[in-house]
Design a protein around this motif. Structure first.
Motif: not given
Length: 84
Positions: A11-17, A56-59, A64-73
């Protein structure tokens, strides 16, 4: 989160991007709004409320799109994933 990496790292890497994309997008949108205002009459889509709402909508959607795969990984055993 026992086996894999911590999802907060992803999520940190996704936030930087996300921040990089915001800064490029806001700069480009400001330039295009000025161009559109010069070419069109009564073009008022560059107000701060519209840009804040879009950001705000993009954030929410990016996190949400980054959290789902990160949680699974994070739940997957790295040795098992490499074996497959």
């Amino acid at each position: 989160m026992g086996r894999g990496h911590d999802p907060s790292r992803v999520l940190g890497e996704s936030t930087a991007l996300l921040i990089l994309g915001y800064s490029i997008g806001v700069l480009l949108s400001r330039m295009l709004i000025k161009l559109g205002t010069a070419l069109l009459f009564n073009n008022g889509s560059g107000d701060a409320e519209t840009i804040a709402m879009v950001l705000a909508v993009l954030t929410v959607s990016v996190l949400a799109a980054a959290y789902a795969p990160a949680r699974l990984a994070a739940k997957t055993d790295p040795a098992l994933a490499l074996r497959d």
